[in-house]
Structures are given as structure tokens and as C-alpha cells.
Design a protein around this motif. Sequence first.
Motif: not given
Length: 480
Positions: A1-5, A53-57, A79-81
Motif C-alpha cells: 500500500m502506498s500513497k501517490f501525490e 495512477v489507479d487508486g482511491v482519493l 494506490v493498492g491495499g
Amino acid sequence: MSKFELKLPRMGESVAEATLTSWLKEVGDTIEMDEPIFEIATDKVDSEVPSEVDGVLIEKCFNVDDVVEVGQTVAIIQVGGDVEIAEPEQKDKEVETEEPVLQEMVSAAESAVMHARAQTSVAQLNGTSDRFYSPLVKNIARQEGISFDELETIAGTGKDGRVTKDDILNYVKKGESKPVERISTPERAAVQERVAVSQKVAAPEKVSTPVEEKVTAPPVPEKVAPATASTQAPTSEKPKTQVSRGDEVVPMSRMGKLIAKHMAESVSTSAHVQSFIEVDVTNIVTWRNKIKDAFFKREGEKFTYTPIFMEAVAKALKKYPMMNISVDGDSVIKKKNINIGMAAALPDGNLIVPVIKNADQLNLLGIAKVVNDLADRSRNNALKPDEVQGGTYTVTNVGTFGSVFGTPIINQPQVGILALGAIRKIPSVIETAEGDVIAVRSKMYLSHSYDHRVVNGALGSMFAKAVADYLENWDLNREV
């Protein structure tokens, strides 16, 4: 699990910031790559910013109407998790527990003055003016306590006399700003009341002198009160529009207001003069009808008349470089590049002018590709800010709507704009070796508006004639 800025991307060499106009996604929404997340606006264009990226805000870093600088983080996407969304209340509690404790009376007074100064400048910067101030300049003015009236007096070195970041910073550096004197009576009274309360619990002999120097400004005349119509520079009173029963009041869009402002400024800046010339484009119509189907099969795109006109204008600008200029005060700037603006109508009725960069270096196929791409992305609100800047001359096709000719307004700081009228079949006198004959020909009008301050009638007419000659002498055997 990671965070994208997700940061505000670079939008062109001359664009350093943008205003966040709307969020298209909410916290907790699932986002796919390249899906738009928020909308931004610059002085020239509105744009959507997609996710990388794909993910959740999981976090919004700015609110609507905030000014964001290029490179700043606007949103955080997980992103992920499993998704963990921070509760806003937690942040509020943290802020509440970190209340600053003032140790000395002087720091309290300075804080009060800065607060009042900021509040005053915010109120006073809401005045109306014919000058444009970028969000960055306004922010600096608020931080430095510069009122709207004071901002109006700063000499601008930017385009059309605009105040740039360097102008306002130099103004502050020279010490010309006098924010305390600009504090209106209500704010000053509030500051003095806060100081008086603080003096009851602090040693007065220790802080009385500096507080008096910082807070007790000379009496402020009524004319320096918060900006109102009476405190602005004298302007001619505009007639009030009556709204009758049943009338609908429709607010102008942001872009509509910008267009209206730019058009009014252009009319008041340039001495508009028009020249008109009729052009026989029968050969062009015949040639296009012959090649358009094969072009569509080969390229998958339509071939319109626009690329032909753009090529003609580029060649005429190369022949008459003094039409490819701009005015800067008492100087004329001869532009090295030929960048032609292409006015395009938007679905909402507004207008945008994407720019064909270095049009003289493109062949007809290259111009056709660029024209189709810019037109398509204009309609879909997908232009980048840099793609609507840097134009040196503009072409507008009024014939699209059936107009035979028009008197277009110059796109500042350019000195000319060409309107293309509708192509019509009309009876025309043709000179032949056997004598004059009447035949049906395809003709149109070119309407050339130019700035008579720097372009005289001879140059303006010769330029239009050069475009007409190029169109009339079209090669029927040309390949594209």
C-alpha cells in the motif's frame, strides 16, 4: 500500500499557477488512470487534470477557488491495499491543541497589526479595475498589506501594463508600501482594543512606546476607507440596466467575463481600421472536392478549408513581416516566429483561440493535422494553457455561421486579425481572350482589421491582397 501525490503539472513556460475551479471526485472515490480529478483555470484556458495512477482519493489539499502553484500537491491518492481516509475532525483537534501562547506584549501587538492589515487588504482588494491582477500578485498584496488603491498606483512592466510578481516585490523592497496607514477605522479600533486589553496584564512601561509606534497611525481620512465606488478613480457612470418582470438574469461565465474584458480593452487600445477584398476561390473549391475523400481514407481525418487559409496567411506574414509584430509602449516588437491563432467557437457559445506554432514551417498536411487536433480538443475543453498563448496573428472564420464579412476585434497584443467570410456561388464577370463573359464562380470576402497606430492603410491592404492572390492562384494539380 502506498500513497501517490498528484501535483499540479507544468502547463507551459509562462504559466506558474492556476485557480482550482472544481473537484470532479470526492474523498473515497475510486479513480482510474487518466480519469479527470479536478478542474483548473488560468487567464487563458480551463483544463481538467487527470490522475496518473489507479487508486482511491483519500485527501484534498486545496479547496475550490484556491490558487495552486505548479508542482504543488493538490490531491493524495492511495494506490493498492486497504484505504484509510483521515477524518477531518482529527485535524481540527490537532489544530486546537496547538494554540500559540504569547510571551510578550510586543509580539501580541505585532500579531494584531498583521491580522488587521491582512483583513483590510483582503477587503480592499475586492475593488473593480480595468487592470488585470494575477492571483499571485493579489496574494503578495494581501501578505504585504497593500490595498487595492495602492496596488492601482504600481507601474506594471508586464503585458498591457500588467503588474508582475517582480513589479510588486520591487515595490515592497523599496519600502514604498505603507500598509498600516491603509488600515480602515473599524479595523484599527479593533486592534487598539486588543492592545488595550493586553496592556492590563502586561507591563505598560515595557511596551507602550513600540505599540504606539506600530498601531497608532495618523487619523485616516474618509477617502482611505475600504474601497467603495466613491474611492475609486473617477470613471464615467454607466447607465443602469432595468430588469423587467419576467426577464431572466443569467450570470456570465468566467471565460465570458474574460472575453468581454479583453475585447473592451482591445477596442480602447488599438485604432481599428478595416480593409475588405473579394476573392475568387473556385479553384480551391474544385481541388478540395477532388481530394477530400481520398484524404479521409488515407488519414482518417476531414480536410477542411481552414488549413489552406492558414497556409496563405503564413506566407503573407512572411512576405510582410511588419504585420507579425506587437506594440510595447513606444516600441514595436518584430516577432521571429509566425504563430497563427485560430479562433474556435465552443459549445457554450464562448470563443477560444488555440495557436498554430511556427505555421510557416509546416506543410499543408502538417497544418491540417494541427488544425484538426486543436479544433477537436477545443470543443472537448482539453487544451493546455501553453496552446492558447504566444500567437502573433489571428484568423477567425465568420463564414462558418453564414456571415459574408465582418469587422473582427484585434487579439491583443497583436496588430491584425483576418476574418474569413462564407464561400458563395455568385455570377461574376470573367475576362477572356474572346471578351468578357458572365459565369458562376465561388467567391468569398476577406475582412482585415489592423491597428492603425503602427499599420497604415497601404500595408494593411497589401497584406490582404497577398492572401487573396495566393488563394486565387491555387494549383489544381497539387498533392497533399
